[in-house]
Design a protein around this motif. Structure first.
Motif, PDB file in Angstrom:
ATOM      1  N   PRO A   1      -5.287  -0.895  -4.824  1.00  0.00           N
ATOM      2  CA  PRO A   1      -4.133  -1.021  -3.914  1.00  0.00           C
ATOM      3  C   PRO A   1      -4.445  -1.816  -2.658  1.00  0.00           C
ATOM      4  O   PRO A   1      -3.555  -2.470  -2.096  1.00  0.00           O
ATOM      5  CB  PRO A   1      -3.790   0.438  -3.575  1.00  0.00           C
ATOM      6  N   MET A   2      -5.701  -1.779  -2.216  1.00  0.00           N
ATOM      7  CA  MET A   2      -6.067  -2.481  -0.991  1.00  0.00           C
ATOM      8  C   MET A   2      -6.260  -3.980  -1.199  1.00  0.00           C
ATOM      9  O   MET A   2      -6.367  -4.738  -0.227  1.00  0.00           O
ATOM     10  CB  MET A   2      -7.347  -1.878  -0.418  1.00  0.00           C
TER      11      MET A   2
ATOM     12  N   SER B   1      -3.206   8.312   5.583  1.00  0.00           N
ATOM     13  CA  SER B   1      -4.569   8.847   5.503  1.00  0.00           C
ATOM     14  C   SER B   1      -5.545   7.969   6.287  1.00  0.00           C
ATOM     15  O   SER B   1      -6.442   8.477   6.978  1.00  0.00           O
ATOM     16  CB  SER B   1      -5.020   8.947   4.046  1.00  0.00           C
TER      17      SER B   1
ATOM     18  N   MET C   1      -1.414   6.602   1.563  1.00  0.00           N
ATOM     19  CA  MET C   1      -2.726   6.012   1.821  1.00  0.00           C
ATOM     20  C   MET C   1      -2.787   5.446   3.236  1.00  0.00           C
ATOM     21  O   MET C   1      -3.794   5.598   3.948  1.00  0.00           O
ATOM     22  CB  MET C   1      -3.021   4.898   0.810  1.00  0.00           C
TER      23      MET C   1
ATOM     24  N   CYS D   1     -12.339   3.630  -1.144  1.00  0.00           N
ATOM     25  CA  CYS D   1     -11.616   4.695  -1.864  1.00  0.00           C
ATOM     26  C   CYS D   1     -10.552   4.152  -2.813  1.00  0.00           C
ATOM     27  O   CYS D   1     -10.362   4.682  -3.908  1.00  0.00           O
ATOM     28  CB  CYS D   1     -10.975   5.638  -0.858  1.00  0.00           C
ATOM     29  N   TRP D   2      -9.830   3.133  -2.378  1.00  0.00           N
ATOM     30  CA  TRP D   2      -8.697   2.608  -3.153  1.00  0.00           C
ATOM     31  C   TRP D   2      -8.781   1.089  -3.239  1.00  0.00           C
ATOM     32  O   TRP D   2      -7.968   0.362  -2.637  1.00  0.00           O
ATOM     33  CB  TRP D   2      -7.381   3.036  -2.493  1.00  0.00           C
TER      34      TRP D   2
ATOM     35  N   MET E   1     -10.991   2.766   3.309  1.00  0.00           N
ATOM     36  CA  MET E   1      -9.887   2.647   2.360  1.00  0.00           C
ATOM     37  C   MET E   1     -10.215   1.664   1.245  1.00  0.00           C
ATOM     38  O   MET E   1      -9.832   1.861   0.089  1.00  0.00           O
ATOM     39  CB  MET E   1      -8.615   2.227   3.096  1.00  0.00           C
TER      40      MET E   1
ATOM     41  N   ILE F   1       0.845  -1.195   0.000  1.00  0.00           N
ATOM     42  CA  ILE F   1       0.000   0.000   0.000  1.00  0.00           C
ATOM     43  C   ILE F   1       0.884   1.251   0.000  1.00  0.00           C
ATOM     44  O   ILE F   1       1.885   1.320   0.719  1.00  0.00           O
ATOM     45  CB  ILE F   1      -0.932  -0.002   1.236  1.00  0.00           C
TER      46      ILE F   1
END
Length: 294
Positions: free
Chosen positions: A119-120, A81, A78, A115-116, A112, A74
């Motif tokens: 990547p997660m 955040s 991020m 939102c992403w 997360m 990750i």
């Protein structure tokens, strides 16, 4: 502070195995999440004129738990955040330590994921991107790949989040918390057994063996059951209520894993059951010493 210090010590073995398995990137994710959580809490309390309480180590625990729920690849911004969201939005805006209604680290992880999502859910092991064992079981990844052996799940040589790969490391850390009476057996044992028994009964369909032991060792079930579902602020007070809470977590986790669109279900299950805790506490109240039973 003493309790949080013991929790951090209990989390060390899993973090060590995460760094051993995934390398230095995992270490920097842990450091970034922890530092961001502590820094965000201190800055917020300073700006709002409140006493700075980062020395109680609760923010550090939140940061470490979030890091353990993230992939080692990750991006660090991020991760930072997510820690800031966990501490400020989920914890401080509700009044601080003990007043949050859901687990801060899991709430941040859920946000997360929204939102992403890429990547997660990108998993790398030994420099190769591949699926997790639960993704293979669910059939959301290439069917030609084989499941890793159970021993790899137990020791920690599988793809996944930083802190969830080694069941052995998590059990070692949880043993410390049990011996020191930081947690009790009621939530972890009930939660894990419920997932194991229900998965064995329901199965995953034709061609997929209903191996309950493999199911409970795969994914983040042990991390969630031992270190996140047992959070004081977001779990019932009475032991009977804790059994109901854990049973609900187990049912939801199994349903999401078997019938939902997401391979893993422990984070959403715990978050949903966190919201039922006030109701559970109404029906299962601790007995007050000196009063008779109504």
């Amino acid at each position: 502070q003493g309790i949080m210090r013991l929790v951090l010590l209990g989390l060390l073995p899993a973090g060590f195995m995460g760094v051993v398995t995934f390398g230095i990137p995992a270490f920097w994710v842990i450091v970034t999440c922890t530092a961001s959580a502590v820094g965000a809490e201190a800055l917020w309390q300073k700006l709002t004129g409140r006493p700075v309480t980062v020395s109680d180590l609760s923010a550090a625990v939140t940061g470490v738990l979030l890091a353990y729920n993230l992939p080692p690849t990750i991006p660090l911004w991020m991760a930072a955040s997510g820690s800031v969201f966990a501490v400020l939005v989920v914890k401080q805006l509700y009044g601080g330590l003990g007043k949050n209604i859901v687990n801060p680290a899991l709430a941040a992880r859920a946000v997360m994921l929204t939102c992403w999502p890429v990547p997660m859910t990108t998993w790398v092991l030994d420099g190769v991107t591949g699926p997790t064992p639960l993704a293979l079981l669910k059939g959301t990844e290439a069917a030609g790949q084989t499941l890793p052996p159970l021993l790899d799940l137990f020791l920690g040589h599988v793809g996944g989040c930083i802190g969830e790969t080694s069941v052995l490391a998590l059990l070692i850390g949880a043993a410390l918390l049990l011996v020191e009476r930081v947690i009790t057996w009621h939530i972890p044992v009930t939660y894990i057994l419920t997932v194991g028994v229900l998965t064995w009964i329901l199965g995953r369909g034709p061609g997929v063996p209903a191996d309950a032991i493999y199911e409970i060792c795969a994914g983040g079930l042990f991390l969630g059951a031992l270190f996140m579902a047992t959070d004081y602020a977001t779990s019932p007070m009475d032991k009977s209520g804790q059994l109901v809470f854990a049973f609900g977590c187990g049912i939801l986790t199994t349903l999401i894993r078997l019938y939902g669109g997401y391979p893993e279900g422990f984070s959403y299950s715990i978050l949903i059951m966190n919201l039922t805790v006030p109701l559970i506490d109404r029906f299962f109240q601790p007995r007050i010493f000196g009063q008779g039973v109504k």
